[in-house]
Design a protein around this motif. Structure first.
Motif, mmCIF file in Angstrom:
data_model
loop_
_atom_site.group_PDB
_atom_site.id
_atom_site.type_symbol
_atom_site.label_atom_id
_atom_site.label_comp_id
_atom_site.label_asym_id
_atom_site.label_seq_id
_atom_site.Cartn_x
_atom_site.Cartn_y
_atom_site.Cartn_z
ATOM 1 N N ARG A 15 11.359 35.683 27.103
ATOM 2 C CA ARG A 15 12.000 34.963 26.356
ATOM 3 C C ARG A 15 11.157 34.225 25.604
ATOM 4 O O ARG A 15 9.554 33.318 26.813
ATOM 5 C CB ARG A 15 12.898 33.463 26.666
ATOM 6 C CG ARG A 15 14.198 33.914 27.469
ATOM 7 C CD ARG A 15 14.835 32.492 27.782
ATOM 8 N NE ARG A 15 16.016 33.149 28.246
ATOM 9 C CZ ARG A 15 16.298 32.966 29.654
ATOM 10 N NH1 ARG A 15 15.495 33.175 30.345
ATOM 11 N NH2 ARG A 15 17.395 33.708 29.885
ATOM 12 N N ILE A 16 11.156 34.364 24.201
ATOM 13 C CA ILE A 16 9.500 33.134 23.809
ATOM 14 C C ILE A 16 10.574 32.561 22.166
ATOM 15 O O ILE A 16 11.353 33.147 21.757
ATOM 16 C CB ILE A 16 8.882 34.785 22.503
ATOM 17 C CG1 ILE A 16 8.595 35.969 23.273
ATOM 18 C CG2 ILE A 16 8.306 33.925 21.903
ATOM 19 C CD1 ILE A 16 7.738 35.241 23.999
ATOM 20 N N LEU A 17 10.062 31.563 22.869
ATOM 21 C CA LEU A 17 10.268 30.159 21.827
ATOM 22 C C LEU A 17 9.270 30.333 20.547
ATOM 23 O O LEU A 17 7.908 30.062 20.567
ATOM 24 C CB LEU A 17 10.127 28.615 22.460
ATOM 25 C CG LEU A 17 11.056 27.570 21.879
ATOM 26 C CD1 LEU A 17 12.551 28.595 21.266
ATOM 27 C CD2 LEU A 17 10.691 26.594 22.698
ATOM 28 N N LEU A 18 9.751 30.740 19.537
ATOM 29 C CA LEU A 18 9.028 30.941 17.998
ATOM 30 C C LEU A 18 9.163 29.938 16.898
ATOM 31 O O LEU A 18 10.477 29.498 16.525
ATOM 32 C CB LEU A 18 9.014 32.681 18.067
ATOM 33 C CG LEU A 18 8.444 33.459 16.672
ATOM 34 C CD1 LEU A 18 7.052 33.241 17.424
ATOM 35 C CD2 LEU A 18 8.619 34.294 16.527
ATOM 36 N N PRO A 19 8.376 28.991 16.443
ATOM 37 C CA PRO A 19 8.754 28.296 14.952
ATOM 38 C C PRO A 19 9.101 29.138 13.724
ATOM 39 O O PRO A 19 8.772 30.381 13.670
ATOM 40 C CB PRO A 19 7.113 27.639 14.530
ATOM 41 C CG PRO A 19 6.029 29.025 15.227
ATOM 42 C CD PRO A 19 6.970 29.616 16.489
ATOM 43 N N MET A 20 10.297 28.335 13.484
ATOM 44 C CA MET A 20 10.593 29.063 11.625
ATOM 45 C C MET A 20 9.440 30.099 10.823
ATOM 46 O O MET A 20 9.325 31.042 10.877
ATOM 47 C CB MET A 20 11.817 28.513 11.433
ATOM 48 C CG MET A 20 12.863 28.996 10.417
ATOM 49 S SD MET A 20 13.601 29.904 11.363
ATOM 50 C CE MET A 20 13.967 31.356 10.791
ATOM 51 N N THR A 21 8.319 29.197 11.276
ATOM 52 C CA THR A 21 7.362 29.697 9.723
ATOM 53 C C THR A 21 6.719 30.866 10.922
ATOM 54 O O THR A 21 6.500 31.247 9.368
ATOM 55 C CB THR A 21 5.640 28.197 10.119
ATOM 56 O OG1 THR A 21 6.047 27.917 11.009
ATOM 57 C CG2 THR A 21 6.525 26.973 9.572
ATOM 58 N N SER A 22 6.840 31.298 10.951
ATOM 59 C CA SER A 22 6.358 32.399 11.369
ATOM 60 C C SER A 22 7.534 34.151 11.624
ATOM 61 O O SER A 22 7.283 35.104 12.250
ATOM 62 C CB SER A 22 5.771 32.758 13.117
ATOM 63 O OG SER A 22 4.769 31.604 13.150
#
Length: 677
Positions: free
Chosen positions: A636-643
């Motif tokens: 699982r990856i938690l990714l910022p919307m900006t990326s």
């Protein structure tokens, strides 16, 4: 005799020997195998049991009477004097005495020095000048009163190296046709003294791979594994054309070129130079490693004003003291190398093959053969003759290599393929399936090197998905390395509250995995952090997280208390790439997870960081970062919307490996990490 031994005796009469005879005599006589088998080949090359027994007795007698044991040197010297003539078996080394303009020989066991040796032996057998060779010598004794102080009274009346005088390669190539692939593999393995029926199929291939440096010029092989698996046996005992540098310490003059004597070193005089115990490799000269790297890449090196070429292969042998799983989790498979080399990606990039020593069983009596194999000297001459040929284009008719292989990978794979085909199909007759089997094996060994380079050198080595393409069907086949599967950094299952992983660029510029562990205990609101050393940016990043936590914890839950609890945080740089400045968001989530006593979701990695005001920073080099996440075992990856804008840079097959959640704010990230939507 089994069927294979009968076939060998039929097609290679006089060139095979029963290996148990070698074993029997070897245990009582400390002579190299090729010395013994030279004698056994002379007296026991038959399948008649009585003749064999007579021959063995003859060999024992010759060894008993002529082989020089160091403790009996004086007795033998006396025999030469008293009898006037005597035959000895000893290792002889020669050197030029320029003051007298003569060559002088030194006898290893006999202890004689300064014995005049005829220049024609030196011209014929150059190896006398480098490391020496085992010989049968007729010695004479002549004492002259007039010149007594200057010249040794011992004289060499004839010298015969214990090696085969000639090799009919065409005959071997023709006779190879009478054996199937499986039979020929077994013949080669029996020739080095092992019993193929006791070995698994992949172990047989590893045994063949050990022989590749002996048939392929400028081949670099690394084998690390447990003790007692016979790693150095083939280079020390089987071939008179290879030398084992024990202990690892050497000089540039000894290995490459001696500027004062203007003589080339070991790489110019031997087919293979093997380093035993890589952990001890040291050069007295500062530029030693650099010259070695240059040589491993190009087969040449510069000393003084000129460039020298040589064709010796390099073999690096060493022991792995921990289990492979532990090594893969904590460092990399090249870890046993000395510190000066261990993190030098450029050095390891020159390795053509990494042989997994842990897949080879520890040697027990049943692994040694009692059947027929080639006399090791015949085998060694076959290997030497094959060095003049090349099969590096053998794959081109049927296959081409995938686009993840760079030029060094291609060279490595082609060299391994060429070497194995020289061993298995020396006459150049092989099918598509047979060449495919060799190609897959070659790709796996080079990929093992590349996987470790990725750990050492980071972004530069991320193209590890090796493949080959069938020219007819255009099917692309990928190869994988067995070690990839196990030993993930991020374990399966739920972790403890306050524990979290993040992946980012470390101080060294390489991408690493970081684990944050948080403990929450009763107290008065203190915050302690460990594992940061003197890294100012990492400390500031953690401080930012705690200040943000103190100001915004009520947005997460009213039950969080900052004043009645103490927070202890430990940061671990798992890959040893240096700490990172991007710890703030992961630290904030870890603090919330610890305060709520609720673990984050299993196999989760948090990417991105926050500023003191809560601004979200995007992830740099998203594709490379996700590759590290995958290698570490993240699901699982938690990714910022900006990326989100960088997603097109990620290969689709890599992106599909994860369950990805986007977050807009730090609080949003906490809820998603804890699985509270």
């Amino acid at each position: 005799m089994d069927e294979l031994s009968q076939k060998l005796n039929m097609y290679f009469p006089g060139k095979v020997v029963r290996k148990d005879l070698t074993k029997k005599i070897k245990e009582g006589a400390n002579v190299p195998v090729y010395v013994l088998e030279y004698l056994l080949g002379m007296y026991c090359a038959t399948d008649d049991e009585d003749s064999i027994n007579d021959g063995v007795e003859m060999v024992k007698k010759i060894l008993a009477e002529n082989f020089v044991r160091p403790d009996e040197a004086e007795k033998i010297k006396s025999k030469i004097k008293e009898l006037g003539k005597y035959t000895v078996i000893d290792k002889v080394t020669a050197k030029l005495n320029e003051k007298k303009d003569i060559y002088e020989a030194e006898f290893s066991n006999l202890g004689l020095k300064n014995v005049v040796i005829s220049p024609h032996y030196i011209k014929q057998f150059e190896k006398l000048l480098a490391g020496g060779i085992w010989c049968i010598l007729k010695m004479e004794y002549y004492y002259d009163e007039e010149i007594r102080g200057n010249v040794s009274p011992f004289q060499i009346s004839s010298l015969t190296p214990i090696q085969m005088p000639n090799m009919d390669l065409e005959d071997l190539l023709n006779q190879r046709r009478h054996f199937t692939k499986e039979e020929w593999i077994d013949v080669l393995i029996r020739s080095i003294g092992m019993e193929p029926t006791q070995l698994e199929y992949n172990v047989k291939w590893h045994m063949l791979e050990r022989m590749v440096p002996l048939v392929e010029n400028n081949y670099n092989l690394c084998e690390l594994g447990p003790r007692g698996t016979g790693k150095s046996h083939i280079y020390k005992e089987i071939s008179p054309n290879s030398i084992l540098v024990s202990g690892g310490q050497t000089t540039v003059a000894n290995l490459f070129y001696n500027m004062s004597t203007r003589k080339i070193g070991l790489v110019g005089l031997w087919d293979t130079v093997a380093f035993d115990e890589v952990a001890g490799i040291t050069f007295k000269d500062k530029d030693g490693i650099q010259i070695m790297k240059d040589y491993m890449a190009s087969g040449s090196f510069a000393r003084g004003r000129e460039e020298k070429n040589a064709s010796a292969s390099m073999v690096f042998i060493g022991n792995i003291n921990q289990s492979v799983d532990v090594l893969l989790k904590t460092s990399h498979l090249f870890d046993p190398f000395p510190e000066a080399i261990a993190n030098d990606a450029a050095f390891f990039d020159r390795m053509h093959y990494y042989l997994p020593g842990w897949e080879i069983p520890k040697m027990r009596p049943e692994y040694f053969t009692n059947d027929y194999g080639f006399i090791t000297d015949y085998l060694a001459e076959f290997f030497r003759e094959m060095r003049k040929r090349s099969f590096s284009d053998a794959i081109d008719k049927y296959f081409r290599l995938g686009n993840n292989l760079n030029q060094r990978d291609v060279i490595a794979v082609r060299k391994t393929v060429s070497g194995l085909i020289k061993l298995l199909y020396p006459n150049g007759e092989f099918t598509k399936e047979q060449v495919e089997e060799v190609l897959r094996y070659a790709l796996i060994g080079r990929r093992r090197v590349k996987e470790q380079l990725k750990k050492i050198g980071g972004m530069e080595f991320y193209d590890v998905h090796f493949s080959y393409i069938d020219n007819e069907t255009l099917n692309e086949e990928f190869v994988s390395v067995p070690e990839q599967g196990g030993g993930k950094i991020i374990p399966e299952g739920m972790g403890k509250p306050g524990h979290i992983y993040t992946v980012s660029h470390g101080k060294s510029g390489m991408i690493g995995v970081y684990k944050l562990e948080t403990e929450v205990v009763s107290g008065s609101g203190k915050f302690e952090k460990t594992g940061l050393g003197t890294d100012r940016e990492a400390k500031e990043s953690i401080e930012t997280a705690f200040r943000y936590f103190r100001a915004n914890n009520k947005n997460i839950s009213g039950t969080i208390s900052v004043t009645t609890k103490d927070y202890l945080m430990h940061v671990q740089d798992i890959n040893g790439v240096g700490l990172t400045k991007d710890l703030s968001l992961a630290a904030f989530i870890a603090l919330c997870s610890g305060a709520l006593n609720k673990p984050v979701q299993s196999q989760l990695v948090v990417l991105g960081s926050i500023s003191i005001s809560g601004t979200i920073n995007k992830v740099e080099e998203l594709a490379n970062v996700l590759q590290v996440c995958f290698d570490a075992g993240a699901k699982r990856i938690l990714l910022p919307m900006t990326s989100a804008v960088d997603i097109p840079t990620v290969p689709p097959e890599l992106f599909a490996k994860f369950q990805i959640s986007f977050y807009q704010s730090a609080e949003d990230a906490v809820f998603k990490a804890l699985g509270v939507e």
